[in-house]
Scaffold this active site. Sequence first.
Site, PDB file in Angstrom:
ATOM      1  N   ASP A   1       0.822  -1.215   0.000  1.00 33.72           N
ATOM      2  CA  ASP A   1       0.000   0.000   0.000  1.00 33.72           C
ATOM      3  C   ASP A   1       0.858   1.269   0.000  1.00 33.72           C
ATOM      4  OD1 ASP A   1      -2.167  -1.775   0.350  1.00 33.72           O
ATOM      5  OD2 ASP A   1      -1.947  -1.696   2.524  1.00 33.72           O
TER       6      ASP A   1
ATOM      7  N   GLU B   1     -11.476  -0.283  -3.214  1.00 33.04           N
ATOM      8  CA  GLU B   1     -10.856   0.228  -1.987  1.00 33.04           C
ATOM      9  C   GLU B   1      -9.712   1.142  -2.385  1.00 33.04           C
ATOM     10  OE1 GLU B   1      -9.317  -3.081   0.281  1.00 33.04           O
ATOM     11  OE2 GLU B   1      -8.331  -3.964  -1.441  1.00 33.04           O
TER      12      GLU B   1
HETATM   13  O1  FUB Z   1      -3.150  -3.834   3.063  1.00 29.91           O
HETATM   14  C1  FUB Z   1      -4.424  -4.150   3.536  1.00 29.91           C
HETATM   15  C2  FUB Z   1      -5.444  -3.743   2.547  1.00 29.91           C
HETATM   16  O2  FUB Z   1      -5.225  -4.409   1.316  1.00 29.91           O
HETATM   17  C3  FUB Z   1      -5.382  -2.283   2.162  1.00 29.91           C
HETATM   18  O3  FUB Z   1      -5.872  -1.431   3.122  1.00 29.91           O
HETATM   19  C4  FUB Z   1      -6.118  -2.331   0.880  1.00 29.91           C
HETATM   20  O4  FUB Z   1      -6.027  -1.156   0.125  1.00 29.91           O
HETATM   21  C5  FUB Z   1      -5.487  -3.524   0.240  1.00 29.91           C
HETATM   22  O5  FUB Z   1      -4.276  -3.235  -0.386  1.00 29.91           O
END
Ligand code: FUB
Length: 449
Positions: free
Chosen positions: A34, A207
């Site tokens: 991320d 997301e």
């Molecule tokens: O790294 C955990 C979660 O996976 C992140 O918050 C999302 O964006 C995805 O990459």
Amino acid sequence: MIIKSKLLMLGLAIFGTSSLFAQNPVIRDQFTADPTARVFGDKVYLYPSHDIPAPADYPRKDWFCMADYHVFSSENLSDWTDHGVIVSQTTVPWANPKAYSMWAPDCIHKNGKYYFYFPTAPDSAYGRGFAIGVAVADNPAGPFVPQPKPIANVRGIDPNVFIDKDGQAYLYWTGRGFSVARLKENMLELDSEPQIIPNLPEKGLKEGSYLFERNGIYYLTFPHVENKTERLEYAIGNSPLGPFKMTGVIMDESPTGCWTNHQSFINLKDQWYLFYHHNDLSPAFDKNRSTRIDSLFFNPDGTIRKVIPTLRGVGNTDAFKPIQLDRYSRISETGASVAFIDTLHKFDGWKTSFTAKEAWIQYNAVDFGSKGNKKAKSIKVKAASENGATLQIRVDNANGKLISEVKIPKGKVMNEVKAKLTSPLHGVNNMVVVLKDGNPVEVDWISFE
Ligand code: FUB
């Protein structure tokens, strides 16, 4: 490679850092997912989340496991200094200290302070799910002091903050869809009711929203599962609050099957870069991810050209330092491959194997310096070949000009072997290593002198 030695840092300062370069993944001694990159002053700061293998007190062995955040900085995108832990689940007053849920963060500079936004599972007093908190520092590498409570009226993950030209800051996050709200001048509280951003794909997980602006166009970018795994998509609008219109795909699904991807963007010395992650250092478990960087280009109408993920990364590689061929630009269809040097210690990196006559690996943009300066007169190869083998070094392509033949002597252990170049090299060249005979050979790196 992480360089901490003061001597090397001094070297960077003296010789200047005008050239930006990196091979993928960029951090190789730990997992970094991320990746949010920000340019603060003359450095790039990287605020990733920190995947770790699940410890004994965390039962979900097949899920994301993150206990803290590190920050890294670099002047050239290649040499990263790890400034250590800046926020940990055990030191945030409102966090559940055993949740291992410190997911995708962001950091922004305003009014002389650095605000680090992070999601995590809160203590039971704040309910279930994820809350988002802020830690504040005077410097981009910290120390960061977490606020006593999470941001009120925000539930969800993947915070992202954008400050518009008029100084107004906006917080974006992922909950039920993407929400956005204005932030107060103190950067710690919402200044408007959260709004859900409409007109985005409704089917498939979304997301990690990240907003940036270029030439008056506001790009709302995000990972989205159109099929089975995430790809990076974007919508554009003419204000931080939209309305946004779905516009295209920035990067297709990971070729290695990594379920997630996660993006951020910087403009450095007039070049745009995309930071994202794949699972390079953990091919069998895609919850242990690694940060990558590739160049990003725009079409004249402002739309984004699709980025093809590379191992080679960005910029020119110095001919006079070890060149990791395993981060190649092109590879022959058969007879050449990449594997971990030690499958039990993946952070040791990779090697290349040549097993068939005329198999080749091409590594683009090797910088031999300008005419009159340093010239390469010989090549050094760290390699091993049980029966002995001959490697040809060519420029441009597998049939390009032959500049050296390196005879790797019989032996099982990797050794450094030297050979002369037929004529001195300067400028920036694409290098190709070709196996002349069919005798298998393994190469760690090549370098010029
Ligand atoms: O790294 C955990 C979660 O996976 C992140 O918050 C999302 O964006 C995805 O990459």
